[in-house]
Design an enzyme around this catalytic site. Structure first.
Site, mmCIF file in Angstrom:
data_model
loop_
_atom_site.group_PDB
_atom_site.id
_atom_site.type_symbol
_atom_site.label_atom_id
_atom_site.label_comp_id
_atom_site.label_asym_id
_atom_site.label_seq_id
_atom_site.Cartn_x
_atom_site.Cartn_y
_atom_site.Cartn_z
ATOM 1 C CB CYS A 2 -0.890 0.009 1.238
ATOM 2 S SG CYS A 2 -1.690 -1.563 1.577
ATOM 3 N N GLY A 104 1.024 -2.676 6.227
ATOM 4 C CA GLY A 104 1.532 -3.785 7.024
ATOM 5 C C GLY A 104 0.411 -4.684 7.500
ATOM 6 C CD GLU A 483 13.292 -11.819 -13.729
ATOM 7 O OE1 GLU A 483 12.858 -10.662 -13.857
ATOM 8 O OE2 GLU A 483 13.063 -12.511 -12.708
#
Length: 610
Positions: A2, A104, A483
């Site tokens: 965020c 978080g 990758e």
């Protein structure tokens, strides 16, 4: 993850908050919101919207927000509770006099929520964040700083928070543990943000808030304390990159811009990190004697950085003879790795805030291992937790799918391996100098590859309707295959798998038919003939092959439908060159599919929770 931006000053807060949120869009989000102190009714005025920030702007145009010079805002990436209006930030207490934005995860939120519900407090969201707002409200008796201090003493987990109260309309309080948060120092105004680009056009003077620190901001002052109340004298850093480097500068997407920045990033690294024929590893935090005494190395990383670490393993073992283990950081921390005297931990992270990598380093250091980090973000948590740092200085990387940070990390591994090889006398001076000379030439070869990007775009236009891709590589380019598959998955949502080509017969060959696209990484090397054998096996089963090969290799045209050429270089260095066409393949396929290249769904730029 965020995004957060908060403002306190003398100007209208809302436009500044919205502008800052737009500069954090690259972090990934599913909703956004703004909260400001309102003098009109003594409450926090909140506006929240699902989807893009433009929806929030439209809402504010139709439902005007009161004038205020203090506010907080947020872009949310759903963790607790589905993407929705009620789960969007900011979150408030029952009376809507206190508002919180939070990055978080609060691990004990259920326990606190049940406790508060027993006291009669009604929750309006499914989030863990809302408990912070109600806790602060419970402890608030006119002093917002003390209320926040008590509230954060109750919660466990990772958080970066910004808190405002309508009772103290000239104050913004912030705190962090585990999630990044910076403070921007302006003239008559101050800011909080989760990343520098949000405030870069307002100020270049920043304080990197450390774990276990909280701050109180007014228009003309910033004070910082430890959670226990002990005052902290902050260090103010000056940001050296420009606003322009965080903008598209005419490119249709940040990802394409950052692909094109790779020649300059690597050239600058070579300029700073080499002097004549010598490698300079300033900041590594270990003496030459300590480097010589290394017995084994663990490389810990996540995602793209993990693939860079895999290339690092091949290179370090070949050039220095030191055994290397590469671990996904999320696995390393939950097993029992054998750490001994002489073990070195090398962590790799673009942001320096990746939660699993950070936890792995903390655990290893607690057990006595030395740790260095290869990182792009100055002052990040991972840097502070390590004994030394090798900064890549790739500049801000806005596209969620990492490009220039990846090649910068690989470039740093080559330099590190050359230094170890020199100190351990595994390489002769002539060998080392030859490799270093070729490494310095890679930026020029990057430019050659980018000049041919239209050819890659044409191939992508013919391939974008395939529903499945297989990427194959061998030896030092096995990580390149991983990758390449990751890049395609990330931004086009096409199922893709990277495989060691020698393992193809142990399963993936069952997938091959005329409806499967296969990308074969086949530059000239000791395993070239082996790759040709794999390509022939795919062709016999009608797989549609795109090969990445060394310039001048006309033989491969007989075996592949399409060929993308890279310039000739030392085979050990080819992962750097191979990276660019793999990035371009993913980019152009995603563009053809109409995907949101810079902000792919469900992904975040920095993963600061498990």
């Amino acid at each position: 993850m965020c995004g957060i931006i908060g403002y306190v000053g003398s100007k209208e807060a809302t436009p500044i908050l919205l502008e800052g949120l737009k500069k954090l869009e690259y972090r990934g989000y599913d909703s956004s919101g703004v909260g400001v102190c309102s003098a009109k009714d003594g409450k926090i005025a909140i506006r929240k919207a699902q989807g893009k920030i433009r929806h929030l702007e439209e809402l504010i145009k139709s439902h005007a927000i009161p004038h205020s010079t203090v506010g907080i805002s947020h872009t949310r990436w759903a963790t607790h509770g589905a993407p929705s209006h009620r789960n969007s930030h900011p979150h408030c207490n029952v009376k809507q006099t206190i508002a919180v934005v939070h990055n978080g995860i609060i691990e004990n939120y259920q326990e606190i929520k049940q406790e508060l519900q027993k006291k009669g407090i009604k929750f309006s969201s499914e989030t863990d964040t809302e408990v912070i707002a109600h806790l602060v409200s419970q402890y608030f008796h006119g002093d917002l700083i003390k209320a926040v201090q008590k509230a954060i003493g109750r919660v466990r987990g990772a958080f970066a928070i910004g808190v405002i109260s309508s009772a103290t309309p000239n104050l913004l309080v912030a705190a962090r543990v585990g999630s990044p948060l910076i403070i921007g120092i302006g003239k008559g105004e101050n800011f909080i943000a989760s990343d520098v680009p949000a405030i870069l056009d307002k100020t270049k003077r920043v304080i990197y808030l450390k774990d276990g620190e909280m701050a109180a901001l007014t228009a003309n002052d910033v004070k910082i304390w430890k959670f226990d109340g002990k005052p902290v004298t902050p260090k103010i850093d000056t940001i050296t990159f420009t606003v322009g480097s965080a903008q598209k500068e005419g490119y249709p997407h940040f990802m394409l811009k950052e692909i094109h920045e790779q020649p300059n990033v690597l050239a600058q690294m070579m300029k700073v990190r080499t002097k004549g024929n010598n490698v300079i590893l300033d900041g590594i935090g270990l003496s030459d004697n300590q480097l010589k005494s290394i017995k084994n190395i663990y490389i810990v990383a996540c995602g793209t950085a993990y693939h860079a670490g895999m290339v690092g393993k091949y290179v370090i073992e070949k050039l220095s003879g030191i055994p290397v283990t590469v671990d996904a950081a999320s696995e390393f921390r939950y097993r029992e790795p054998i750490l001994q005297k002489g073990t070195l931990i090398v962590s790799v992270s673009q942001s320096g805030e990746t939660a699993d990598t950070l936890a792995a380093v903390r655990d290893a250091r607690a057990r006595g291992a030395k740790a260095i980090t290869i990182c792009n973000a100055v002052g990040s948590s991972l840097v502070r937790e390590s004994d030394g740092v090798l900064y890549t200085h790739a500049g801000p990387e806005i596209g969620v799918a990492s490009t220039k940070a990846y090649t910068a990390q690989i470039g740093m591994f080559y330099l590190f391996a050359l230094k170890l090889g020199e100190l351990r006398k595994k390489l002769s001076d002539a060998e080392r100098q030859k490799i270093l000379k070729e490494l310095k030439h890679i930026p020029t070869l990057f430019k050659t590859i980018l000049k041919d990007k239209d050819h890659v775009a044409q191939i992508a236009k013919k391939k974008f309707r395939f529903g499945c891709f297989l990427f194959l590589g061998r030896n030092v380019n096995y990580p390149s295959a991983l990758e390449g598959a990751l890049k395609l998955k990330e931004i086009s949502y096409i199922p893709a798998e990277g495989y060691a080509a020698g393992e193809m017969k142990h399963g993936p060959i069952a997938l091959i038919d005329e409806y499967r696209a296969v990308v074969c990484i086949a530059p000239q090397s000791d395993v070239y003939e082996k790759m040709i054998s794999n390509i022939q096996e795919i062709r016999a089963r009608k797989g549609k092959i795109t090969a990445i090969a060394t310039q001048g290799d006309t033989n491969i045209k007989k075996h592949a439908d399409y060929v993308i050429y890279i310039p000739k270089t030392n085979p050990l260095l080819t992962p750097l060159l191979v990276a660019l066409p793999l990035q371009l393949i993913a980019y152009y396929i995603a563009v053809n599919l109409g995907c949101d290249v810079d902000q792919p769904r469900n992904l975040a730029k920095s993963v600061t929770v498990e």
